[in-house]
Write an enzyme that holds these catalytic residues in place. Sequence first.
Site, mmCIF file in Angstrom:
data_model
loop_
_atom_site.group_PDB
_atom_site.id
_atom_site.type_symbol
_atom_site.label_atom_id
_atom_site.label_comp_id
_atom_site.label_asym_id
_atom_site.label_seq_id
_atom_site.Cartn_x
_atom_site.Cartn_y
_atom_site.Cartn_z
ATOM 1 C CE LYS A 190 150.727 30.343 -39.167
ATOM 2 N NZ LYS A 190 150.879 30.552 -37.788
ATOM 3 C CE LYS A 210 154.898 35.328 -35.988
ATOM 4 N NZ LYS A 210 153.854 36.028 -35.230
ATOM 5 C CE LYS A 253 145.516 38.556 -39.222
ATOM 6 N NZ LYS A 253 145.769 38.764 -37.794
HETATM 7 P P1 AMP Z 1 146.458 35.858 -35.702
HETATM 8 O O1 AMP Z 1 146.065 36.399 -37.025
HETATM 9 O O2 AMP Z 1 147.806 35.231 -35.723
HETATM 10 O O3 AMP Z 1 146.256 36.828 -34.587
HETATM 11 O O4 AMP Z 1 145.448 34.660 -35.399
HETATM 12 C C1 AMP Z 1 144.131 34.849 -34.926
HETATM 13 C C2 AMP Z 1 143.477 33.502 -34.768
HETATM 14 O O5 AMP Z 1 143.369 32.846 -36.045
HETATM 15 C C3 AMP Z 1 144.253 32.538 -33.868
HETATM 16 O O6 AMP Z 1 143.343 31.799 -33.087
HETATM 17 C C4 AMP Z 1 144.960 31.636 -34.843
HETATM 18 O O7 AMP Z 1 145.227 30.350 -34.321
HETATM 19 C C5 AMP Z 1 143.944 31.547 -35.971
HETATM 20 N N1 AMP Z 1 144.620 31.282 -37.261
HETATM 21 C C6 AMP Z 1 145.592 32.030 -37.841
HETATM 22 N N2 AMP Z 1 145.962 31.490 -39.017
HETATM 23 C C7 AMP Z 1 145.212 30.371 -39.177
HETATM 24 C C8 AMP Z 1 145.119 29.377 -40.199
HETATM 25 N N3 AMP Z 1 145.873 29.421 -41.296
HETATM 26 N N4 AMP Z 1 144.234 28.366 -40.020
HETATM 27 C C9 AMP Z 1 143.448 28.301 -38.921
HETATM 28 N N5 AMP Z 1 143.479 29.201 -37.926
HETATM 29 C C10 AMP Z 1 144.354 30.234 -38.041
#
Ligand code: AMP
Length: 322
Positions: free
Chosen positions: A190, A109, A193
């Site tokens: 991956k 990032k 968002k």
């Molecule tokens: P975040 O949106 O970064 O706050 O992520 C929230 C949760 O979703 C965390 O536990 C991440 O590890 C999980 N997560 C985010 N992106 C992915 C993805 N592409 N595949 C699986 N888990 C994800």
Amino acid sequence: MRILSGIQPSGTMHLGNYLGAVRQWVAAQNPEAFFCVVDLHALTLEIEPSQLRTQTWDTLASLLAAGLDPAQCTLFIQSQVPFHTQMSWLLECVASYGELTRMTQFKEKSGRQEGYRVGLLTYPVLMAGDILLYSAQQVPVGDDQRQHLELTRDIAERFNNRYGEVFTIPVGVQPPAAARVMDLQEPSRKMSKSLSSPLGSIFLLDEPSAIEKKIKKAVTDTDGEVRYDWETKPGLSNLLEIFACITGETPAAVAERYERYGDLKSDLAAAVIAELTPVRERYDVLRADPAQLASIAAQGADKASQVAGERYRLAASAMGLI
Ligand code: AMP
Ligand code: TRP
């Protein structure tokens, strides 16, 4: 079982968030489980204040729609419990600069922008505080948070060795399949968002027609054999993982049931639609009642503060604060 996890309100929740994390939270919820919308974490990258506010409520409503029940667990907004920022400072004085600069997510990032915020560097310390404040034994997260979990364990052990046994050492928990859901158009990246291609992410609130289109157009390969193999078939393996996570099978077992990509994709689309449609319907009802969301958040913050406050005071006192 004492559990804590969090999600950033940095955009619309996608299938990776749901399968990698939130679906596990729903299954694991119990009176000792704490889940939060980590709005403080979302300040580490540029975000419009009005957008942060809206997305925080969107995310809270999405978690409720996905099945978290405030009568069974504690659901709160991170910034409404000030012990998180307070604990973060204590832990910044335990963590080292070197270990923070080694975090993969920080390197990625910070590399994308000039003049990144200090919060981007200290972000995993805030996360460690989130976890340690609640003496979490388990932290259900997707694969991308493993390294931050390891760091949390290191910080907690260092603190305990230096100042006495204050913190529980947590373990990260990943789902058996779909711990890392990849972008449907670029399976080397991956699902995310913000950075995905338009057809790359399935969002929690996508209409059935959009879900169907995205899965039909998902990138696979030209060899045509249905086989679970990340090396040579990343696109297909990603679809198999998603399928397996929803049905509770292994990706290889799903692969055995199909001869053709088209059939697999149609059935997968139907399975994802069946999984997400009730969530989207509940979301619409929940999001239409902001007063109820605010009241759920206030009650959650109250419950969380009682637990977090106790651990914060123990940590502060162990370090010599009056
Ligand atoms: P975040 O949106 O970064 O706050 O992520 C929230 C949760 O979703 C965390 O536990 C991440 O590890 C999980 N997560 C985010 N992106 C992915 C993805 N592409 N595949 C699986 N888990 C994800
Ligand atoms: N850093 C996590 C992410 O981006 C979100 C998060 C913040 C979190 N605090 C946490 C996850 C505590 C688990 C536990 O996904």
